[in-house]
Every structure is written in C-alpha cells, then in structure tokens.
Design an enzyme around this catalytic site. Structure first.
Site, PDB file in Angstrom:
ATOM      1  CD  GLU A   2      -2.873   1.293   0.285  1.00 25.36           C
ATOM      2  OE1 GLU A   2      -2.443   1.385  -0.878  1.00 25.36           O
ATOM      3  OE2 GLU A   2      -4.076   1.430   0.575  1.00 25.36           O
ATOM      4  CG  ASP A   3      -0.909   4.762  -1.629  1.00 22.44           C
ATOM      5  OD1 ASP A   3      -1.611   4.157  -0.780  1.00 22.44           O
ATOM      6  OD2 ASP A   3      -1.413   5.551  -2.453  1.00 22.44           O
ATOM      7  NE  ARG A  26      -2.445   8.449  -9.598  1.00 24.74           N
ATOM      8  CZ  ARG A  26      -3.097   8.047  -8.511  1.00 24.74           C
ATOM      9  NH1 ARG A  26      -2.431   7.627  -7.466  1.00 24.74           N
ATOM     10  NH2 ARG A  26      -4.409   8.086  -8.455  1.00 24.74           N
TER      11      ARG A  26
HETATM   12  P1  IMP Z   1      -7.494   4.908   4.341  1.00 24.36           P
HETATM   13  O1  IMP Z   1      -8.546   3.937   3.916  1.00 24.36           O
HETATM   14  O2  IMP Z   1      -8.076   6.132   4.999  1.00 24.36           O
HETATM   15  O3  IMP Z   1      -6.385   4.289   5.168  1.00 24.36           O
HETATM   16  O4  IMP Z   1      -6.887   5.518   3.038  1.00 24.36           O
HETATM   17  C1  IMP Z   1      -5.995   4.901   2.254  1.00 24.36           C
HETATM   18  C2  IMP Z   1      -5.956   5.566   0.885  1.00 24.36           C
HETATM   19  O5  IMP Z   1      -6.290   6.958   0.934  1.00 24.36           O
HETATM   20  C3  IMP Z   1      -4.565   5.517   0.335  1.00 24.36           C
HETATM   21  O6  IMP Z   1      -4.326   4.337  -0.376  1.00 24.36           O
HETATM   22  C4  IMP Z   1      -4.528   6.747  -0.564  1.00 24.36           C
HETATM   23  O7  IMP Z   1      -5.033   6.427  -1.833  1.00 24.36           O
HETATM   24  C5  IMP Z   1      -5.464   7.733   0.095  1.00 24.36           C
HETATM   25  N1  IMP Z   1      -4.717   8.725   0.920  1.00 24.36           N
HETATM   26  C6  IMP Z   1      -4.717   8.831   2.268  1.00 24.36           C
HETATM   27  N2  IMP Z   1      -3.923   9.826   2.682  1.00 24.36           N
HETATM   28  C7  IMP Z   1      -3.376  10.350   1.560  1.00 24.36           C
HETATM   29  C8  IMP Z   1      -2.428  11.415   1.327  1.00 24.36           C
HETATM   30  O8  IMP Z   1      -1.896  12.090   2.236  1.00 24.36           O
HETATM   31  N3  IMP Z   1      -2.119  11.655   0.020  1.00 24.36           N
HETATM   32  C9  IMP Z   1      -2.639  10.945  -1.013  1.00 24.36           C
HETATM   33  N4  IMP Z   1      -3.517   9.933  -0.841  1.00 24.36           N
HETATM   34  C10 IMP Z   1      -3.891   9.648   0.434  1.00 24.36           C
HETATM   35 MG    MG Z   2      -4.231   4.146  -2.470  1.00 28.58          MG
END
Ligand code: IMP
Ligand code: MG
Length: 176
Positions: free
Chosen positions: A97-98, A163
């Site tokens: 995951e990023d 990106r």
């Molecule tokens: P989660 O489900 O809230 O943990 O979100 C995960 C996803 O939200 C990541 O895979 C990103 O695609 C996006 N995301 C969350 N924070 C950021 C950020 O600071 N920059 C860019 N994308 C983000």
């Molecule tokens: Mg993502």
C-alpha cells in the site's frame, strides 16, 4: 498554474528505505517466495522499486479499491474496482500500500484476502499516518511514519496529479 510542493521525503531517502525494507522481506522469507499485491494506483512506484530489490522469487498481482473520490477525506466506504488475477491459495501474500490513513481500506481488504487461504498474509506500506487511524490494522513493514499532512508524489496523488514526482511532498496551497 502549478501548485507549490515542498519536499518531505527525498528521492534518496525513499531509495534507501526501500532497499532496507526489501532486505528485511528477503531475510524474513528466505527459502520461500512472495506474492506482492500492489494496490493501484498509488502503490505502483513503491511496488516496482521494492520488487526489484527483493532477492527471493517474486510474483506480482494488482488490485484497485476506492474509498476516496478526489477529496482528501475518507468516505469510509470501500469498493473493489479491480480484483486480483491470480489465486492467493498457499501463497505468501504481501499487500503493498502507498499510505495507511484512516485504515478503512486495509481493514476491509485484509479481511477479504484472509478468506482466500493464503499461506501467510502481511501488509507493507510506504507511509503511515497513525494519528488518523479509525480502524486498527496490523502493519508488518512500514517505510515512514508521517504526521497528519496530505502528501503527494512517488505514486500518491491529489486529484490524479503529482504521482510522477520522484519524492514525497506536501502541496502547500491545497485548498485553492
Ligand atoms: P485509508 O482507507 O483512509 O487508510 O486511506 C488509504 C488511501 O487513501 C490511500 O491508499 C490513498 O489512496 C489515500 N490517501 C490517504 N492519505 C493520503 C495522502 O496524504 N495523500 C494521497 N492519498 C492519500
Ligand atoms: Mg491508495
């Protein structure tokens, strides 16, 4: 007009950390192989760089989920837009995951993948924002722990932009 982006994690720092993570994974899976699942699109750069540095045999697959639109806030709803091509049965799966923010995406995804009988299932993320966690997820490999800033670059986007930046940065004028 292009926004001002300040460097948070340089290309060199990312490269160094990716090599360390790859060395750790290669050591942990010595004598075995790993099946990396890249979560599109944000994890593409990280996945390929990591895969190149891992010394045990690697296979790759891709998944796409969405819990975000073009906004910077999680909707809490996770949808699988593209599933894996290969079966996970008997494989040492590592989800790549990023960034883990609220944890909503990975909490849901790991539950789904665990049902598919992998030999093992681990999670590797480039970035983690622990202060933002809503759902607890066990992260096995973390590149960098960062504060609650919206970051872009090295795969991460804001409304699909940035990106391709080779570093991770903060967009200074995000609200414009
Ligand atoms: P989660 O489900 O809230 O943990 O979100 C995960 C996803 O939200 C990541 O895979 C990103 O695609 C996006 N995301 C969350 N924070 C950021 C950020 O600071 N920059 C860019 N994308 C983000
Ligand atoms: Mg993502």
């Amino acid at each position: 007009m292009s926004a001002k982006i300040s460097v948070m994690i340089s290309e060199e720092e990312i490269d160094k950390r990716v090599r360390e993570l790859a060395a750790q994974i290669s050591e942990d899976y010595a004598g075995e192989s790993v099946h990396l699942i890249c979560i599109l699109k944000g994890s593409v750069m990280f996945t390929v760089d990591l895969a190149k540095r891992i010394t045990v045999p690697v296979t790759l697959d891709f998944m796409k989920c969405s819990s975000y639109g073009d906004s910077t806030k999680s909707s809490g709803i996770v949808r699988i837009d593209k599933d894996t091509d290969e079966s996970l049965e008997g494989k040492n799966v590592i989800v790549i995951e990023d960034i883990i923010d609220s944890g909503n995406t990975l909490y849901y995804l790991l539950e789904v993948l665990a049902q598919r009988n992998p030999k093992s299932l681990k999670l590797c993320t480039l970035l983690s924002k622990p202060d933002r966690r809503v759902k607890e997820v066990k992260v096995d490999y973390t590149g960098f722990i960062i504060e609650d800033n919206f970051v872009v670059g090295y795969g991460l986007d804001y409304a699909q932009k940035y990106r391709n930046l080779p570093y991770v940065g903060i967009v200074e004028d995000l609200d414009e």
